[in-house]
Design a protein around this motif. Structure first.
Motif, mmCIF file in Angstrom:
data_model
loop_
_atom_site.group_PDB
_atom_site.id
_atom_site.type_symbol
_atom_site.label_atom_id
_atom_site.label_comp_id
_atom_site.label_asym_id
_atom_site.label_seq_id
_atom_site.Cartn_x
_atom_site.Cartn_y
_atom_site.Cartn_z
ATOM 1 N N UNK A 45 0.931 -1.457 0.225
ATOM 2 C CA UNK A 45 0.474 0.052 0.274
ATOM 3 C C UNK A 45 1.012 1.240 0.219
ATOM 4 N N UNK A 46 2.315 1.259 0.500
ATOM 5 C CA UNK A 46 3.404 2.620 0.541
ATOM 6 C C UNK A 46 4.304 1.731 0.716
ATOM 7 N N UNK A 47 5.264 2.343 0.303
ATOM 8 C CA UNK A 47 6.668 2.097 0.610
ATOM 9 C C UNK A 47 7.182 1.778 2.424
ATOM 10 N N UNK A 48 7.750 0.575 2.694
ATOM 11 C CA UNK A 48 8.114 0.856 3.667
ATOM 12 C C UNK A 48 9.221 -0.484 3.187
ATOM 13 N N UNK A 49 10.302 -0.745 4.455
ATOM 14 C CA UNK A 49 11.325 -1.384 4.364
ATOM 15 C C UNK A 49 11.729 -1.697 5.292
ATOM 16 N N UNK A 50 11.828 -3.022 5.691
ATOM 17 C CA UNK A 50 11.763 -4.255 6.824
ATOM 18 C C UNK A 50 13.450 -4.836 6.631
ATOM 19 N N UNK A 51 14.058 -4.642 7.760
ATOM 20 C CA UNK A 51 15.606 -4.805 7.968
ATOM 21 C C UNK A 51 15.590 -5.761 8.781
ATOM 22 N N UNK A 52 16.556 -7.339 8.370
ATOM 23 C CA UNK A 52 16.981 -8.262 9.282
ATOM 24 C C UNK A 52 18.226 -9.046 9.016
ATOM 25 N N UNK A 56 21.488 -5.053 11.723
ATOM 26 C CA UNK A 56 19.640 -4.596 11.262
ATOM 27 C C UNK A 56 19.642 -3.527 11.736
ATOM 28 N N UNK A 57 19.109 -3.641 13.582
ATOM 29 C CA UNK A 57 19.324 -2.366 13.396
ATOM 30 C C UNK A 57 19.699 -0.868 13.284
ATOM 31 N N UNK A 58 20.299 -1.114 12.569
ATOM 32 C CA UNK A 58 22.125 0.239 12.691
ATOM 33 C C UNK A 58 21.164 0.704 10.725
ATOM 34 N N UNK A 59 20.535 0.197 10.627
ATOM 35 C CA UNK A 59 19.648 0.466 9.424
ATOM 36 C C UNK A 59 19.165 1.484 9.046
ATOM 37 N N UNK A 60 18.762 2.855 8.568
ATOM 38 C CA UNK A 60 17.821 3.098 8.960
ATOM 39 C C UNK A 60 16.538 2.094 8.140
ATOM 40 N N UNK A 61 15.032 2.055 8.766
ATOM 41 C CA UNK A 61 13.904 1.760 8.017
ATOM 42 C C UNK A 61 12.943 2.806 7.659
ATOM 43 N N UNK A 66 19.103 3.830 2.006
ATOM 44 C CA UNK A 66 18.988 3.206 0.642
ATOM 45 C C UNK A 66 18.706 3.091 -0.701
ATOM 46 N N UNK A 67 18.115 2.151 -0.170
ATOM 47 C CA UNK A 67 17.355 1.238 -1.086
ATOM 48 C C UNK A 67 15.662 1.513 -1.362
ATOM 49 N N UNK A 68 14.776 2.521 -0.425
ATOM 50 C CA UNK A 68 14.100 3.132 -0.955
ATOM 51 C C UNK A 68 14.153 4.660 -1.419
ATOM 52 N N UNK A 69 15.095 4.969 -1.323
ATOM 53 C CA UNK A 69 15.552 6.162 -2.351
ATOM 54 C C UNK A 69 16.425 6.214 -3.790
ATOM 55 N N UNK A 87 3.557 0.837 -5.169
ATOM 56 C CA UNK A 87 4.643 1.164 -3.591
ATOM 57 C C UNK A 87 4.826 -0.191 -3.865
ATOM 58 N N UNK A 88 5.899 0.062 -2.796
ATOM 59 C CA UNK A 88 6.674 -1.316 -2.251
ATOM 60 C C UNK A 88 7.335 -1.705 -0.936
ATOM 61 N N UNK A 89 7.177 -2.935 -0.740
ATOM 62 C CA UNK A 89 7.729 -3.717 1.099
ATOM 63 C C UNK A 89 8.927 -4.156 0.765
ATOM 64 N N UNK A 90 9.515 -3.363 0.740
ATOM 65 C CA UNK A 90 11.564 -3.912 0.929
ATOM 66 C C UNK A 90 11.857 -4.863 1.855
ATOM 67 N N UNK A 91 11.994 -6.220 2.073
ATOM 68 C CA UNK A 91 13.328 -6.584 3.094
ATOM 69 C C UNK A 91 14.445 -7.218 2.567
ATOM 70 N N UNK A 92 15.355 -6.513 3.788
ATOM 71 C CA UNK A 92 16.194 -6.328 3.611
ATOM 72 C C UNK A 92 16.788 -8.080 4.207
ATOM 73 N N UNK A 93 17.306 -8.734 3.952
ATOM 74 C CA UNK A 93 18.196 -10.003 5.039
ATOM 75 C C UNK A 93 19.681 -9.579 4.739
ATOM 76 N N UNK A 94 20.016 -9.449 5.775
ATOM 77 C CA UNK A 94 21.032 -8.977 5.488
ATOM 78 C C UNK A 94 23.014 -9.667 6.182
ATOM 79 N N UNK A 95 23.449 -9.280 5.422
ATOM 80 C CA UNK A 95 24.992 -10.253 5.704
ATOM 81 C C UNK A 95 25.714 -9.641 5.469
ATOM 82 N N UNK A 96 26.606 -8.611 4.921
ATOM 83 C CA UNK A 96 26.874 -7.804 4.584
ATOM 84 C C UNK A 96 27.148 -6.506 5.676
#
Ligand code: C5P
Length: 316
Positions: A45-52, A56-61, A66-69, A87-96
């Motif tokens: 429904x709207x652009x949002x991002x979830x980071x795992x 993950x807690x140090x990535x702006x949500x 940067x993905x939303x930008x 609009x999109x929901x972005x889910x980022x699974x971080x290993x970097x």
């Protein structure tokens, strides 16, 4: 739509003087490594991002992510063409790891661009996505391209390096802390200003304070030969003294890796991750075990390169 995207090392990072826009002209040899984030994009429904995952807690949500930008920049480019994707929901699974010198944020932005390009069936070329991505981060264009490539300008002007299909084996030493990229560049400028040698003759205001950065032809020749020993001897990073001065513990980490048999060692990008080149997979395993036992870093990872850039893993 899920996209897998690699981290990068800079096998050479030559930094010129600061430009009027605050960036520095670079000559760099990018190298994509097998440490991947995964980015999934779904209609919402709207652009949002979830980071795992890692850090993950140090990535702006929020919209600073940067993905939303990158997605906003892509949407703006498409609106000019008269198409208006949703609009999109972005889910980022971080290993970097975050703020580690491995371009994780740029990687996630690149992955988001590839995912939306597929999801919206936009059909933009990698080069077009790279031009859009470069507006949000200097390393986005390389995260799309992958492999080994020479970067110029801010790092966004890329030429793939012609090299044999050699696989290089690396050990990464993750530090207990982070470094801010702008702070490392600013420290380099300060260190250079402090060590500037007055010219012997009358100062010529037309002369640049520093020579333009230059591609290391010995590194390129080593890469063409596929000889890891020669590559190890030519690794270089102008940002390293600045990173070490802000994070003195890195000196010990670098020395330990070399003493434990690495063919070469350097700070990854703006740090604080350190990268060590090993002769082969077996040596990399030995080095990883000894480095983690030496207590000179938070954790270690074995990776190899080069690997391809951001690529779709699964649709859905
Ligand atoms: O482009 P990116 O967001 O990755 O850059 C982060 C910061 O790193 C910039 O704001 C700038 O301070 C510094 N930088 C630079 N010259 C470059 C790339 C980055 O000074 N070529």
């Amino acid at each position: 739509m899920t996209v897998r995207v690699p981290a990068k090392l800079n096998l050479q990072l030559a930094v010129g003087p600061p430009r009027a826009d605050g960036y520095h002209d670079l000559v760099t040899v990018f190298h994509a490594i097998s440490l991947f984030d995964q980015v999934t994009v779904e209609p919402a429904g709207r652009d949002r991002v979830t980071v795992t995952g890692e850090g993950a807690d140090r990535v702006p949500a929020d919209q600073d992510n940067l993905s939303l930008r990158a997605i906003s920049a892509l949407r703006a480019a498409l609106e000019d063409r008269g198409t208006g994707p949703g609009s999109v929901h972005v889910t980022i699974a971080k290993r970097i790891p975050v703020a580690a010198g491995l371009a994780g944020g740029s990687a996630d932005a690149a992955a988001a661009l590839v995912a939306c390009n597929e999801l919206w069936a936009t059909g933009l070329s990698q080069q077009q996505l790279g031009a859009i991505g470069a507006t949000v981060g200097s390393d986005v264009a390389f995260a799309l391209l992958g492999g080994t490539a020479v970067g110029r300008g801010r790092g966004e002007q890329l030429t793939p390096a012609l090299a044999p299909a050699t696989r290089y084996h690396w050990v990464l030493a993750f530090a207990d802390g982070q470094l801010s990229t702008p702070a490392v560049y600013a420290t380099l400028d300060r260190l250079r200003a402090a060590h500037a040698v007055e010219p012997a003759g009358p100062a010529d205001p037309g002369l640049p304070a520093l020579p333009e950065p230059d591609l290391d032809s010995a590194l390129m020749s080593a890469l063409r030969s596929g000889d890891a020993t020669r590559v190890g001897q030519r690794l270089s990073n102008d940002l390293q003294p600045a990173a070490v001065s802000l994070f003195p513990a890195l000196r010990k980490t670098l020395t330990a890796g070399l003493e434990l048999g690495a063919l070469g060692a350097l700070v990854a990008g703006s740090g604080p991750t350190c990268a060590f080149l090993a002769a082969n997979a077996e040596r990399a395993l030995e080095l990883a075990v000894s480095l983690s036992g030496a207590g000179v870093c938070r954790s270690v990872a074995r990776v190899s390169g080069p690997v391809p850039g951001a690529a779709v893993l699964a649709a859905g």
